[in-house]
Write a protein that holds these residues in place. Structure first.
Motif: not given
Length: 136
Positions: A82, A98-99, A101-103
């Protein structure tokens, strides 16, 4: 200041020359690694060509902040933490994270940056460099 179209064309030329891809492959949504086949060594060449094309200086790590991806404070078990994502967002306001950050797998980071992200980066650099506080 050049128009968005002029910025895109100069970036397209730099990528065609650096990566040996065809002009039509360089679209705003194309990713540098996944679609255009860039490798980490190519990023130095791309930065050099962008500096020349736009007559700007791009400090190491500003466009491609690889130092975050190798910092133990920001990476744990092969994934960006994070804190690392927060640092990336701070240093890369031109990129949509954003994408990722998901994985947030470190190895996938290179597949994130698009030609459009590079255009936004250059627009930001040129805007910052052409803003003259003494003229207001």
């Amino acid at each position: 200041m050049p128009t968005n179209e002029e910025i895109f064309e100069k970036i397209r030329t730099a990528l065609v020359e650096a990566l040996g891809v065809d002009e039509e492959e360089v679209r705003p949504e194309a990713t540098l690694v996944g679609d255009l086949g860039a490798e980490s060594i190519d990023f130095l060449d791309i930065v050099f060509r962008l500096e020349k094309a736009f007559n700007i200086k791009i400090p190491r790590g500003e466009l491609f902040p690889e130092d975050i991806l190798t910092d133990a404070n920001y990476v744990k078990d092969g994934k960006v933490t994070e804190a690392g994502l927060a640092e990336m967002r701070k240093r890369m306001p031109f990129a949509n994270l954003d994408e990722f950050a998901k994985n947030p797998v470190v190895q996938e980071f290179g597949s994130l940056l698009t030609v459009a992200d590079m255009c936004r980066f250059i627009e930001g650099k040129l805007g910052a460099e052409t803003a003259d506080p003494s003229s207001s």
